[in-house]
Design an enzyme around this catalytic site. Structure first.
Site, short mmCIF file in Angstrom:
data_model
loop_
_atom_site.label_atom_id
_atom_site.label_comp_id
_atom_site.label_asym_id
_atom_site.label_seq_id
_atom_site.Cartn_x
_atom_site.Cartn_y
_atom_site.Cartn_z
N ASP A 53 37.44 3.49 -46.90
CA ASP A 53 36.29 4.17 -47.47
C ASP A 53 35.00 3.53 -47.02
OD1 ASP A 53 34.36 4.50 -50.12
OD2 ASP A 53 35.51 6.27 -49.52
N ASP A 371 -0.40 -5.87 4.44
CA ASP A 371 -1.52 -5.05 3.95
C ASP A 371 -2.78 -5.23 4.82
OD1 ASP A 371 -3.20 -3.63 2.35
OD2 ASP A 371 -2.88 -4.83 0.54
N LYS A 480 8.01 -2.84 5.00
CA LYS A 480 7.94 -3.40 3.64
C LYS A 480 7.24 -2.36 2.77
CE LYS A 480 5.80 -7.32 1.20
NZ LYS A 480 4.98 -8.52 1.45
N ASP A 482 5.73 -1.44 -0.69
CA ASP A 482 5.17 -2.19 -1.82
C ASP A 482 4.67 -1.25 -2.90
OD1 ASP A 482 4.22 -4.40 -3.20
OD2 ASP A 482 2.83 -5.06 -1.65
N CYS A 530 9.35 -4.03 -2.37
CA CYS A 530 8.45 -5.03 -2.94
C CYS A 530 7.66 -4.35 -4.05
CB CYS A 530 7.51 -5.52 -1.83
SG CYS A 530 6.25 -6.66 -2.40
N ASP A 552 6.10 -12.82 -5.60
CA ASP A 552 4.92 -13.28 -4.88
C ASP A 552 4.76 -14.79 -5.02
OD1 ASP A 552 4.18 -10.91 -3.84
OD2 ASP A 552 2.43 -10.58 -5.13
C1 DGJ Z 1 2.00 -7.73 -3.03
C2 DGJ Z 1 3.13 -8.26 -2.23
O1 DGJ Z 1 4.08 -8.82 -3.06
C3 DGJ Z 1 2.60 -9.25 -1.21
O2 DGJ Z 1 3.65 -9.85 -0.52
C4 DGJ Z 1 1.66 -8.52 -0.30
O3 DGJ Z 1 2.37 -7.56 0.44
C5 DGJ Z 1 0.55 -7.87 -1.10
N1 DGJ Z 1 1.06 -7.06 -2.16
C6 DGJ Z 1 -0.33 -7.03 -0.22
O4 DGJ Z 1 -1.26 -6.33 -0.91
#
Ligand code: DGJ
Length: 731
Positions: A53, A371, A480, A482, A530, A552
């Site tokens: 129950d 970048d 890469k 990001d 990333c 980073d």
């Molecule tokens: C963040 C990334 O983690 C870095 O390695 C680098 O690519 C920067 N952005 C560039 O803006």
């Protein structure tokens, strides 16, 4: 057959090599969960369910006849709603009439070969379809005709079961999903379970936290639109006494890259429940009559052999079943040098070629232009979205720059951040409505950038066209990808107000479509993910990216913790790790040894290295190749926990055939006149004799001795020294 339906007993048994998962069509056609654990063949385990129950819990039977049955205490495969189960739920559906009931009972099932796939979402694949069986089990609410198909794909040899659910609106009006989890997992005996998760923050991703499961709802979640630095879509429930080598461990890894939720609860009767799926916060998804909604998949594993074995199940599976890129097994990944920490935005074609020439001397095989190469980008305030080469910086043009790098014998890689837009960009000037901003409000900026509305087809098509045209314009070997902010201001100008609760999930679906259109159409290019480091490092991303930039934070000692935590789920070959100029007190050799616990590379200006450093780096690059197979494909063991007060941190990879092993030891604390320390090896063949090479060692010993007596580590070694011992079987 990995899946057996016993018609008499109405049980479904899912068998992997070492585990069994069992459920049963029970009372009133509710589907009961019975068992998940070590292999138990051909037994009906429904005797485990006790009935008594249950005060204050409702009874779906006519309660004059039966008051002992309540869904509040029954172990279930998927939850109902408004049927007297007050624990955490896996579904919340608002029906067309405004009610919130879902009374899902068994309707039908089908067993077939090959893993399930999901609409717009990544899943694990099988090279041989015959090695995977799938169960599709349909439960239905007979009033609303809402059906939920519970999907189970059994990867037998891998000890992995992939699960997801598909909701079908079989009714005549639109319904609204307020919450739909990818699975529900009930434990009849939930006492003494610990919950392991991987929380963190920017620069300190995937640390390890272990806490007892207690009588409240534990929530592990991201609401950031990305799987996030702060939590990872992975949790494990392990026996309280479980350690690396012993004990029951259940792992759950969600294949989703957006906001997610995991909830676990110990109920009033010490039963445990766990759900995981799309975060229900800011989520409301309309499903029209006849339409389906698929949830992301989750990868479950079980072992009673401890946390290391649980991790290994995932490591092997991720290598074999997530990504069919040739860079996983067939083509060696080159030693790369990324220009970000070398130059930030301050570079041009001439400087890149200079860095490349210097990099070649240290054994680098690929230069990655990070970048700053596009639009008019000289800092982080402009140009995102303008994926056109900046001719003021790359004066010779991209094709010629790549040719010059290739002429040096190096490959070339490039950086993108596809999902973002700067207000100072031609893209934003021509399409301000493509950015997510709620009408009448000022959208939250982060790194002074806005988020593109990835749910829109025209945005997706723009990105696919633009990025592909850059990739096809030169001999690009690597990308890469990001993303540098979390997602706020969920709004799509292409949806009416009834559908704004769908934007977060539609964003993720749009992202996957763009990735399909770019990554899957370029099988010869190696893609690394990333997100300001490891802010979207998740199993779904690994179906696209062969590796993911871990963080980073390139400080080597922080990376000891980061790699340790990541290794709970992710294999070495998936973790981006570089030697950088950070932490000058740490010797280069130590930085390299730590970066070898990932995909080795450099993040520095090679033109600034002196002769001694050049020689050291070259040796380290050679070492990365020397141990490539062992490191990438061996069995990984955590030998010491960097979160504990230890003098040494250590890990090991052992070849699958146990013929060799690589042990890395880092001294993190110098104890003056301290005790002799030993490293206990793991995973060796007890009877084989190994030669232990490295650091003047002339040791030859059996696997048994090395595992149980250990290797003595030289005493009074300065902090931050690295030892790498190579063990080779000699007899
Ligand atoms: C963040 C990334 O983690 C870095 O390695 C680098 O690519 C920067 N952005 C560039 O803006």
């Amino acid at each position: 057959m990995a899946i057996i339906y016993n018609q008499n007993k109405k049980t479904f048994s899912l068998h992997t090599a070492k585990t069994t998962y069992q459920m049963k069509i029970g009372n009133l056609d509710y589907v009961n969960h019975l068992y998940y654990g070590a292999s138990i063949r051909d037994e009906d385990l429904s005797y485990l369910i006790k009935r008594y129950d249950r005060g204050f819990s409702g009874n779906p039977y006519d309660s004059l006849k039966e008051r002992t049955f309540s869904l509040d205490a029954q172990p279930q495969e998927f939850t109902t709603q408004q049927q007297g189960d007050f624990r955490i739920n896996s579904i919340e559906v608002e029906n067309w009439d405004g009610s919130f009931s879902f009374d899902g009972r068994y309707r039908s099932h089908r067993i077939r070969k090959g893993p399930f796939t999901l609409s717009g979402l990544p899943t694990a694949f099988a090279t041989d379809q015959d090695t995977v069986d799938t169960l599709e089990l349909v439960i239905e609410d007979s009033i609303t005709k809402v059906q939920v198909t519970l999907l189970y794909s059994v990867f037998e040899e891998a000890d992995i079961i992939m699960r997801a659910v598909r909701v079908h609106n079989g009714g005549k009006e639109t319904i609204r999903l307020k919450r739909i989890m990818s699975f529900n997992m009930d434990y009849m005996n939930g006492q003494n379970l610990d919950l392991i998760s991987l929380p963190g923050r920017y620069g300190q991703e995937r640390q390890v936290e272990r806490q007892p499961l207690t009588h409240h709802v534990h929530k592990i979640r991201s609401g950031r639109g990305i799987s996030s630095h702060q939590q990872n879509p992975f949790i494990a429930l392990v026996e309280r006494t479980a350690n690396e080598d012993y004990g029951a461990c259940y792992g759950f890894a969600l294949m989703y890259s957006g906001s997610f939720l995991a909830e676990a609860e110990l109920d009033q009767y010490d039963q445990a429940r766990l759900v995981m799926g799309i975060n229900d916060r800011l989520f409301s998804y309309a499903v029209d009559p006849g339409e389906d909604f698929d949830t992301p998949a989750v990868l479950m594993t079980y072992t009673h052999k401890g946390i290391t074995r649980m991790s290994r199940n995932y490591h092997d599976f991720f290598r074999d079943n997530l990504n069919d890129s040739r860079f996983i097994k067939d083509v060696r990944r080159p030693v790369l040098l990324n220009t970000w920490e070398a130059a930030f935005f301050d570079f041009d074609d001439v400087k890149l070629v200079e860095i490349a020439k210097a990099a070649k001397k240290i054994g680098v095989e690929m230069i990655v232009m990070d970048d700053g190469w596009f639009g008019r980008r000289n800092d982080d305030n402009s140009s995102l979205g303008d994926w056109y080469v900046n001719k003021d910086k790359i004066r010779c043009g991209l094709n010629d720059l790549v040719r010059q790098i290739n002429d040096l014998g190096l490959k070339f890689g490039i950086w993108f951040e596809p999902e973002m837009v700067s207000e100072d960009s031609d893209l934003f000037r021509s399409h301000p409505d493509w950015a997510m901003e709620i009408p009448g409000r000022h959208a939250v900026r982060s790194r002074n950038q806005l988020v593109l509305d990835m749910s829109r087809r025209e945005v997706q098509d723009y990105l696919i066209e633009r990025i592909n045209s850059i990739l096809d314009s030169a001999n690009i070997y690597y990308v890469k990808w990001d993303i540098n902010r979390a997602i706020t201001d969920l709004w799509s100008n292409s949806l009416d107000s009834e559908h704004q609760g769908e934007v977060s999930h539609r964003y993720v679906l749009g992202l996957y479509r763009v990735m399909d259109g770019i990554i899957k159409t370029h099988p010869d290019i190696m893609f690394e993910g990333c997100a300001g480091g490891g802010g979207r490092f998740d199993p779904a991303m690994l179906t696209y990216f062969v590796q993911y930039w871990s963080s980073d934070n390139t400080k080597p000692l922080d990376n000891l913790k980061l790699h340790y935590g990541s290794s709970f789920l992710y294999p070495v070959c998936s973790m981006g790790a570089h030697v950088s100029e950070a932490s000058p007190m740490v010797p280069l050799e130590t930085k390299a040894a730590i970066a070898m616990c990932g995909t080795f590379g450099y993040e520095l200006d090679a033109t600034k290295l002196n002769e001694k450093e050049i020689t050291a780096c070259r040796k380290m690059s050679e070492r990365y190749h020397e141990y490539y197979d062992l490191n990438f494909f061996g069995d990984y063991y955590r030998l010491a926990d960097p979160f504990e007060q230890v003098n040494l941190v250590a890990w090991e990879t052992v070849a699958k055939d146990k013929s060799e092993a690589l042990i890395t030891v880092i001294t993190v604390n110098l104890t003056v006149n301290g005790p002799q320390e030993y490293i206990m090896c793991k995973g060796l063949d007890a009877k084989t004799i190994y030669r232990v090479e490295g650091y003047d060692s002339d040791l030859e010993a059996s696997g048994m001795a090395l595992m149980h007596a250990g290797i003595p580590i030289p005493r009074e070694i300065p902090e931050y020294t690295a030892f790498q011992y190579h063990l080779k079987a000699i007899g």
